[in-house]
Write a protein that holds these residues in place. Structure first.
Motif, PDB file in Angstrom:
ATOM      1  N   GLU A  19       0.806  -1.218   0.000  1.00  0.00           N
ATOM      2  CA  GLU A  19       0.000   0.000   0.000  1.00  0.00           C
ATOM      3  C   GLU A  19       0.840   1.270   0.000  1.00  0.00           C
ATOM      4  O   GLU A  19       0.381   2.314  -0.447  1.00  0.00           O
ATOM      5  N   LYS A  20       2.074   1.194   0.487  1.00  0.00           N
ATOM      6  CA  LYS A  20       2.932   2.376   0.542  1.00  0.00           C
ATOM      7  C   LYS A  20       3.628   2.657  -0.778  1.00  0.00           C
ATOM      8  O   LYS A  20       3.978   3.781  -1.072  1.00  0.00           O
ATOM      9  N   GLY A  21       3.879   1.607  -1.566  1.00  0.00           N
ATOM     10  CA  GLY A  21       4.564   1.800  -2.833  1.00  0.00           C
ATOM     11  C   GLY A  21       5.318   0.562  -3.267  1.00  0.00           C
ATOM     12  O   GLY A  21       4.912  -0.560  -2.985  1.00  0.00           O
ATOM     13  N   VAL A  22       6.452   0.790  -3.927  1.00  0.00           N
ATOM     14  CA  VAL A  22       7.257  -0.280  -4.505  1.00  0.00           C
ATOM     15  C   VAL A  22       8.605  -0.303  -3.786  1.00  0.00           C
ATOM     16  O   VAL A  22       9.265   0.729  -3.674  1.00  0.00           O
ATOM     17  N   GLU A  23       8.987  -1.473  -3.322  1.00  0.00           N
ATOM     18  CA  GLU A  23      10.295  -1.649  -2.706  1.00  0.00           C
ATOM     19  C   GLU A  23      11.124  -2.526  -3.627  1.00  0.00           C
ATOM     20  O   GLU A  23      10.797  -3.687  -3.851  1.00  0.00           O
ATOM     21  N   ILE A  24      12.191  -1.949  -4.181  1.00  0.00           N
ATOM     22  CA  ILE A  24      13.086  -2.701  -5.055  1.00  0.00           C
ATOM     23  C   ILE A  24      14.179  -3.282  -4.173  1.00  0.00           C
ATOM     24  O   ILE A  24      14.931  -2.541  -3.534  1.00  0.00           O
ATOM     25  N   LEU A  25      14.253  -4.601  -4.127  1.00  0.00           N
ATOM     26  CA  LEU A  25      15.197  -5.288  -3.257  1.00  0.00           C
ATOM     27  C   LEU A  25      16.573  -5.364  -3.914  1.00  0.00           C
ATOM     28  O   LEU A  25      16.685  -5.317  -5.131  1.00  0.00           O
ATOM     29  N   LYS A  26      17.610  -5.471  -3.107  1.00  0.00           N
ATOM     30  CA  LYS A  26      18.997  -5.590  -3.590  1.00  0.00           C
ATOM     31  C   LYS A  26      19.344  -4.453  -4.551  1.00  0.00           C
ATOM     32  O   LYS A  26      19.913  -4.662  -5.606  1.00  0.00           O
ATOM     33  N   TYR A  27      18.995  -3.237  -4.166  1.00  0.00           N
ATOM     34  CA  TYR A  27      19.134  -2.096  -5.064  1.00  0.00           C
ATOM     35  C   TYR A  27      20.492  -1.407  -4.960  1.00  0.00           C
ATOM     36  O   TYR A  27      21.118  -1.111  -5.969  1.00  0.00           O
ATOM     37  N   TYR A  28      20.918  -1.103  -3.742  1.00  0.00           N
ATOM     38  CA  TYR A  28      22.111  -0.280  -3.569  1.00  0.00           C
ATOM     39  C   TYR A  28      23.397  -1.085  -3.609  1.00  0.00           C
ATOM     40  O   TYR A  28      23.528  -2.115  -2.963  1.00  0.00           O
ATOM     41  N   PHE A  29      24.357  -0.589  -4.358  1.00  0.00           N
ATOM     42  CA  PHE A  29      25.667  -1.206  -4.464  1.00  0.00           C
ATOM     43  C   PHE A  29      26.580  -0.547  -3.440  1.00  0.00           C
ATOM     44  O   PHE A  29      26.551   0.665  -3.297  1.00  0.00           O
ATOM     45  N   PRO A  30      27.414  -1.254  -2.719  1.00  0.00           N
ATOM     46  CA  PRO A  30      27.649  -2.698  -2.767  1.00  0.00           C
ATOM     47  C   PRO A  30      26.900  -3.456  -1.682  1.00  0.00           C
ATOM     48  O   PRO A  30      27.263  -4.576  -1.354  1.00  0.00           O
ATOM     49  N   VAL A  31      25.897  -2.869  -1.090  1.00  0.00           N
ATOM     50  CA  VAL A  31      25.174  -3.507   0.004  1.00  0.00           C
ATOM     51  C   VAL A  31      23.991  -4.277  -0.565  1.00  0.00           C
ATOM     52  O   VAL A  31      22.948  -3.711  -0.870  1.00  0.00           O
ATOM     53  N   ALA A  32      24.156  -5.590  -0.725  1.00  0.00           N
ATOM     54  CA  ALA A  32      23.137  -6.417  -1.378  1.00  0.00           C
ATOM     55  C   ALA A  32      21.805  -6.399  -0.642  1.00  0.00           C
ATOM     56  O   ALA A  32      20.754  -6.538  -1.252  1.00  0.00           O
ATOM     57  N   ALA A  33      21.838  -6.224   0.654  1.00  0.00           N
ATOM     58  CA  ALA A  33      20.594  -6.289   1.425  1.00  0.00           C
ATOM     59  C   ALA A  33      19.812  -4.976   1.391  1.00  0.00           C
ATOM     60  O   ALA A  33      18.654  -4.950   1.786  1.00  0.00           O
ATOM     61  N   ALA A  34      20.436  -3.897   0.924  1.00  0.00           N
ATOM     62  CA  ALA A  34      19.778  -2.587   0.954  1.00  0.00           C
ATOM     63  C   ALA A  34      18.767  -2.457  -0.183  1.00  0.00           C
ATOM     64  O   ALA A  34      19.063  -2.756  -1.329  1.00  0.00           O
ATOM     65  N   SER A  35      17.568  -2.009   0.160  1.00  0.00           N
ATOM     66  CA  SER A  35      16.522  -1.853  -0.846  1.00  0.00           C
ATOM     67  C   SER A  35      16.180  -0.375  -1.016  1.00  0.00           C
ATOM     68  O   SER A  35      16.567   0.464  -0.219  1.00  0.00           O
ATOM     69  N   LYS A  36      15.448  -0.090  -2.077  1.00  0.00           N
ATOM     70  CA  LYS A  36      14.985   1.273  -2.350  1.00  0.00           C
ATOM     71  C   LYS A  36      13.464   1.247  -2.324  1.00  0.00           C
ATOM     72  O   LYS A  36      12.843   0.456  -3.027  1.00  0.00           O
ATOM     73  N   VAL A  37      12.885   2.122  -1.528  1.00  0.00           N
ATOM     74  CA  VAL A  37      11.427   2.233  -1.439  1.00  0.00           C
ATOM     75  C   VAL A  37      10.994   3.461  -2.231  1.00  0.00           C
ATOM     76  O   VAL A  37      11.506   4.555  -2.034  1.00  0.00           O
ATOM     77  N   ILE A  38      10.049   3.246  -3.135  1.00  0.00           N
ATOM     78  CA  ILE A  38       9.516   4.341  -3.946  1.00  0.00           C
ATOM     79  C   ILE A  38       8.024   4.480  -3.610  1.00  0.00           C
ATOM     80  O   ILE A  38       7.225   3.620  -3.980  1.00  0.00           O
ATOM     81  N   PRO A  39       7.649   5.548  -2.892  1.00  0.00           N
ATOM     82  CA  PRO A  39       6.228   5.749  -2.585  1.00  0.00           C
ATOM     83  C   PRO A  39       5.418   5.960  -3.868  1.00  0.00           C
ATOM     84  O   PRO A  39       5.921   6.493  -4.859  1.00  0.00           O
ATOM     85  N   TRP A  40       4.171   5.559  -3.831  1.00  0.00           N
ATOM     86  CA  TRP A  40       3.299   5.679  -5.002  1.00  0.00           C
ATOM     87  C   TRP A  40       3.298   7.083  -5.572  1.00  0.00           C
ATOM     88  O   TRP A  40       3.353   7.278  -6.779  1.00  0.00           O
ATOM     89  N   LYS A  41       3.230   8.090  -4.696  1.00  0.00           N
ATOM     90  CA  LYS A  41       3.113   9.475  -5.174  1.00  0.00           C
ATOM     91  C   LYS A  41       4.350   9.950  -5.917  1.00  0.00           C
ATOM     92  O   LYS A  41       4.295  10.944  -6.640  1.00  0.00           O
ATOM     93  N   GLU A  42       5.484   9.254  -5.772  1.00  0.00           N
ATOM     94  CA  GLU A  42       6.709   9.652  -6.467  1.00  0.00           C
ATOM     95  C   GLU A  42       6.869   8.997  -7.837  1.00  0.00           C
ATOM     96  O   GLU A  42       7.759   9.352  -8.596  1.00  0.00           O
ATOM     97  N   ILE A  43       6.015   8.037  -8.156  1.00  0.00           N
ATOM     98  CA  ILE A  43       6.152   7.320  -9.420  1.00  0.00           C
ATOM     99  C   ILE A  43       5.520   8.131 -10.553  1.00  0.00           C
ATOM    100  O   ILE A  43       4.350   8.489 -10.499  1.00  0.00           O
ATOM    101  N   LYS A  44       6.332   8.392 -11.562  1.00  0.00           N
ATOM    102  CA  LYS A  44       5.865   9.129 -12.745  1.00  0.00           C
ATOM    103  C   LYS A  44       5.400   8.166 -13.831  1.00  0.00           C
ATOM    104  O   LYS A  44       4.361   8.363 -14.449  1.00  0.00           O
TER     105      LYS A  44
END
Length: 133
Positions: A19-44
């Motif tokens: 409900e909050k948005g999209v979480e892309i897993l294994k996003y940030y280099f070089p930290v494999a466990a770090a994800s990026k959360v993109i709230p719905w309102k930020e998606i173009k």
């Protein structure tokens, strides 16, 4: 509602949609466990790699290839000749660069694209959804 109680609409080893948005897993280099959360309102906009007509040099197993897309870790993209078109999605956000790319594992990407585009319409403040179907 707490994070634990949130309804998850879709989840695989590369992405989680709730409900909050999209979480892309294994996003940030070089930290494999770090994800990026993109709230719905930020998606173009949301596109498949096929819609963007990406060439092989646009992809990378993790990081940025020769395109404006930062790719989350994706084992199918890590080999230049192992790319599986139509298994990758790209999200463009408002006022942010680069675009965010990730692999889809358990669902045909066009089904996930429809779900994500509906999510932007329902939960977000996104502008026009390019190539919506």
């Amino acid at each position: 509602m707490t994070d634990i109680e949130e309804k998850i609409f879709y989840e695989d080893e590369g992405v989680r949609v709730n409900e909050k948005g999209v979480e892309i897993l294994k996003y940030y280099f070089p930290v494999a466990a770090a994800s990026k959360v993109i709230p719905w309102k930020e998606i173009k906009s949301i596109h498949t790699d096929e819609e963007l007509n990406l060439d092989r040099l646009s992809y990378k197993g993790w990081g940025m290839g020769l395109s404006s897309i930062w790719w989350a870790w994706g084992p199918n993209r890590s080999q230049v000749f192992g790319i599986k078109p139509q298994t990758n999605l790209v999200i463009e956000t408002h006022n942010a660069w680069p675009r965010c790319g990730f692999e889809v594992h358990d669902l045909p990407n066009w089904e996930l694209v429809k779900m994500l585009r509906r999510g932007v319409q329902m939960y977000g403040g996104g502008s026009a959804l390019a190539s919506s179907s």
